[in-house]
Design an enzyme around this catalytic site. Structure first.
Site, PDB file in Angstrom:
ATOM      1  N   ASP A   1      19.913  69.247  92.371  1.00  0.00           N
ATOM      2  CA  ASP A   1      21.126  69.447  91.580  1.00  0.00           C
ATOM      3  C   ASP A   1      21.072  68.472  90.398  1.00  0.00           C
ATOM      4  O   ASP A   1      21.213  67.257  90.579  1.00  0.00           O
ATOM      5  CB  ASP A   1      22.344  69.164  92.477  1.00  0.00           C
ATOM      6  N   VAL A   2      20.887  68.999  89.194  1.00  0.00           N
ATOM      7  CA  VAL A   2      20.670  68.106  88.041  1.00  0.00           C
ATOM      8  C   VAL A   2      21.955  67.445  87.540  1.00  0.00           C
ATOM      9  O   VAL A   2      21.920  66.665  86.596  1.00  0.00           O
ATOM     10  CB  VAL A   2      19.963  68.827  86.867  1.00  0.00           C
ATOM     11  N   THR A   9      17.456  86.963  81.919  1.00  0.00           N
ATOM     12  CA  THR A   9      17.817  85.732  82.626  1.00  0.00           C
ATOM     13  C   THR A   9      18.931  86.042  83.617  1.00  0.00           C
ATOM     14  O   THR A   9      19.557  87.100  83.539  1.00  0.00           O
ATOM     15  CB  THR A   9      18.327  84.649  81.652  1.00  0.00           C
ATOM     16  N   TYR A  63      31.221  76.766  76.674  1.00  0.00           N
ATOM     17  CA  TYR A  63      29.756  76.842  76.549  1.00  0.00           C
ATOM     18  C   TYR A  63      29.309  76.317  75.192  1.00  0.00           C
ATOM     19  O   TYR A  63      28.426  75.456  75.094  1.00  0.00           O
ATOM     20  CB  TYR A  63      29.335  78.306  76.710  1.00  0.00           C
ATOM     21  N   ASP A 117      15.232  73.149  90.536  1.00  0.00           N
ATOM     22  CA  ASP A 117      16.305  74.138  90.449  1.00  0.00           C
ATOM     23  C   ASP A 117      17.245  73.918  91.614  1.00  0.00           C
ATOM     24  O   ASP A 117      16.834  73.449  92.677  1.00  0.00           O
ATOM     25  CB  ASP A 117      15.748  75.565  90.482  1.00  0.00           C
ATOM     26  N   LYS A 146      26.945  73.027  74.360  1.00  0.00           N
ATOM     27  CA  LYS A 146      25.636  73.164  73.714  1.00  0.00           C
ATOM     28  C   LYS A 146      25.610  72.434  72.366  1.00  0.00           C
ATOM     29  O   LYS A 146      24.565  71.899  71.965  1.00  0.00           O
ATOM     30  CB  LYS A 146      25.288  74.648  73.525  1.00  0.00           C
ATOM     31  N   ASN A 180      16.420  72.467  80.688  1.00  0.00           N
ATOM     32  CA  ASN A 180      16.820  73.867  80.485  1.00  0.00           C
ATOM     33  C   ASN A 180      18.015  74.289  81.328  1.00  0.00           C
ATOM     34  O   ASN A 180      18.742  75.193  80.947  1.00  0.00           O
ATOM     35  CB  ASN A 180      15.611  74.761  80.789  1.00  0.00           C
TER      36      ASN A 180
END
Ligand SMILES: [Zn+2]
Length: 663
Positions: free
Chosen positions: A467-468, A596, A560, A445, A564, A494
């Site tokens: 940091d992905v 969340t 968004y 995360d 997705k 995720n």
């Protein structure tokens, strides 16, 4: 070694048994004395019954309890007279002995007494402490160890030869101490096993142990300390120049050999690298363990891996099977022939185990063993027990019964998952669900601070800040995770965010690009980095967390929804490409998961107002009329990654309580 006795803590103990537990924990907290359930302690006292009768009782450590954390309830009260009568028998089989110990126990809720209970009963002092102190065992595993120990302790300590633990050992002690003046003795050393100390008082017994071991440590230091030359650890030379991949391949081969997935750890500490740099490291490790009771965790000897580790693995399996044939009797069944530890020349030490707790045990034992080997070598040579004696303990019915008592393995035991966006919400719930099913997890995360990382036990969840969107950071985290657990079987991709509402006519470039970078491109980077590792995984599975917005977008959420939708399409292609490698790729489409980070109370109130609903109504505004939480999504993710969906790839699973626009 120094005493850890603290008068204030000791005075806080209300009963003798509490004080017994306290000084037992002092022993347990020192890894140079005992490791993971090793050693045992006892107290002789009295116990009354309903009728007002009292009996002399031995409160002895319960089998399987750990001295590090033991409390009064960890001791089994056993009828002392009965134990002493058992000690007079000529023969007593070990299973029958355990049955008799159970019968002698005066509390039905107590754990089974330690297998050494009869031996404790025979020592005529209220407190008896027993450890497997490294220094004493190391001295006894070197040439002239017996003479050195006898000289060191003089008449104060009885030094007895190695004897198989259990009833035979109790008989041996009974015979050896028949005419002894106990008051002149402070302890007993059992060669290649450990030390007993004893005293009327808890402190006296504990501090005798510390003092005896301290003398052994001093002697060892004088004789060997200065002679242990630390070789300069050579630079590792893994065949792939990427040890993570090489380790993952080795783990795959070990798992196939043992019949189920296993965890692996590459220890590259300075001590491990120095050991792996020794010319004779393999030969040393094959000589045997520090003490025979390590064999149930580590097997009787280690494996030796070269640049390509697979021939070393095959050689170990052959040698283990030959060892079994040499010593087995008809009733024995050969355990799996996979090693539990080994030296990988120039790379470090490899530890292997089915579950995370066992992996920790093996890693600790291995660390202590190589230190002892180096010291004993400096004293003239490392001498472990001969293999027939090791076989007796490894295949001892009581040791095997302990393993069997561990019960059946959870569904995902031995499997390794990586979860991104793991600090909160769906990611956090996924980590917990995978853990519940027995997997270990590398949790990534971007959240800084320690709180989220330290909320997990690092033996089971390795939590790293990452940091992905940064390919280098992903690579580094993956490398660290794989060296810690051994490979990768499951990816839960995720990480994401839900940008503030913006209509297309007014959308800034940065808003669009940031959403694509995190909600789409980062998933590709994570997948790309994980694919070579997943190829070596057990039932490898990828689960992407997309959104109901893919099928049913809403105004203001273009950045968004488009990201997705792109993620969904990428996952479909990934399912096509990865199928030939056995990797499954599936998606979940959650909706309206309010626990969340995206949904603050304020956002929730605002959205409910927007739809002219009460907050409670809005929370369950779906066809089933049921609220959807992170844990529901996590259960779907874990199921897709588990055996229930082992024949499913390219699937998209809504977790939204039912939505007519999706259906
Ligand atoms: Zn012992």
């Amino acid at each position: 070694m120094r005493s850890r006795w603290n008068d204030t803590e000791a005075r806080a103990c209300a009963t003798d048994l509490e004080l017994r537990a306290y000084s037992s924990r002092l022993l347990g907290q020192d890894p140079a004395l005992v490791l993971h359930g090793g050693g045992n302690t006892s107290l002789k006292g009295e116990l009354g019954d309903l009728f007002g009768d009292t009996r002399r009782v031995l409160f002895v450590k319960g089998s399987g309890r750990d001295l590090k954390s033991i409390g009064p309830a960890g001791f089994a009260p056993a009828d002392l007279e009965y134990l002493l009568r058992l000690a007079t028998l000529e023969h007593l089989g070990d299973s029958e002995m355990m049955r008799q110990l159970r019968l002698a126990t005066l509390d039905p809720a107590a754990p089974n007494p330690s297998v050494e209970a009869i031996l404790h009963a025979l020592i005529p002092f209220r407190h008896v402490d027993h450890t497997h102190a490294d220094a004493v065992v190391t001295l006894s595993n070197s040439p002239h160890g017996t003479e050195i120990l006898r000289e060191l302790y003089g008449d104060e300590v009885l030094v007895l030869p190695y004897m198989m633990p259990g009833f035979i050992l109790a008989r041996q002690i009974a015979a050896a101490t028949r005419d002894v003046d106990w008051n002149a003795l402070r302890g007993i050393v059992l060669l290649r096993h450990g030390v007993f100390s004893f005293h009327e008082e808890a402190r006296g017994s504990y501090e005798s142990m510390v003092e005896l071991v301290d003398r052994a440590e001093g002697e060892l230091g004088r004789r060997a300390g200065a002679k242990v030359v630390q070789p300069t650890a050579a630079a590792p030379d893994s065949p792939d120049a990427r040890p993570a991949i090489a380790l993952a391949k080795l783990r795959k081969a070990v798992g196939e050999l043992s019949g189920s997935p296993m965890l692996a750890r590459l220890d590259r500490s300075p001590e491990a690298l120095a050991f792996a740099a020794l010319d004779d490291c393999g030969e040393l490790l094959r000589r045997g363990p520090l003490t025979p009771d390590h064999t149930i965790h580590t097997k009787p000897f280690g494996a030796v891996f070269d640049a390509d580790p697979l021939p070393g693995l095959r050689a170990f399996a052959g040698e283990y099977q030959a060892y079994f044939r040499d010593y087995a009797q008809d009733h024995h069944q050969c355990l799996d022939p996979a090693p539990r530890y080994g030296v990988w020349r120039r790379e470090g030490l490899v530890c292997l185990a089915r579950g995370s707790k066992r992996l920790e045990i093996v890693a600790d034992i291995t660390r202590h063993t190589i230190r002892a080997i180096r010291l004993a070598e400096a004293m003239g040579g490392w001498r472990a027990l001969p293999r027939d004696k090791l076989f007796e303990v490894e295949y001892w019915e009581l040791e095997q019964a302990k393993l069997a008592a561990a019960g059946s393995a959870p569904e995902m035991q031995g499997r390794i998952a990586l979860v991104t966006g793991a600090a909160s919400g769906i990611g956090r719930a996924a980590v917990e669900e995978l853990r519940r099913r027995g997997a270990v997890v590398i949790a990534l995360d971007i959240a800084e601070g320690k709180a989220w990382r330290e909320s997990w036990d690092s033996r089971e969840v390795l939590a790293l800040c990452c940091d992905v969107t940064d390919a280098d950071a992903i690579g580094a985290a993956l490398e660290q995770g794989v060296l810690h657990f051994g490979g990768l079987d499951i990816l839960v991709s995720n990480a994401g965010n839900f940008p503030a509402s913006a209509s297309l006519g007014e959308m800034p470039d940065s808003h669009w690009e940031q959403s694509l970078e995190l909600n789409l491109s980062s998933h590709m980077k994570v997948l790309r980095a994980c694919l070579p590792l997943l190829e070596t995984g057990f039932d490898p599975a990828v689960v992407f967390v997309a959104s109901k917005n893919v099928a049913a977008p809403g105004p203001g959420a273009a950045a968004y929804s488009a990201a997705k939708a792109g993620l969904t399409q990428m996952a479909r292609v990934a399912a096509l490409e990865a199928a030939a490698k056995g990797i499954r790729v599936n998606l979940v489409h959650p909706n309206a998961v309010f626990d969340t980070g995206i949904w603050t109370d304020e956002v929730l109130r605002e959205r409910a107002r927007h739809h002219e609903m009460e907050v409670s109504e809005y929370r369950s505004a779906n066809l089933l009329g049921l609220e959807v939480t992170s844990s529901h999504v996590a259960a779907a993710i874990a199921a897709l990654a588990g055996t229930a969906f082992s024949r499913t790839t390219g699937a998209q699973l809504p977790v939204d309580g039912g939505n007519e626009r999706v259906i």
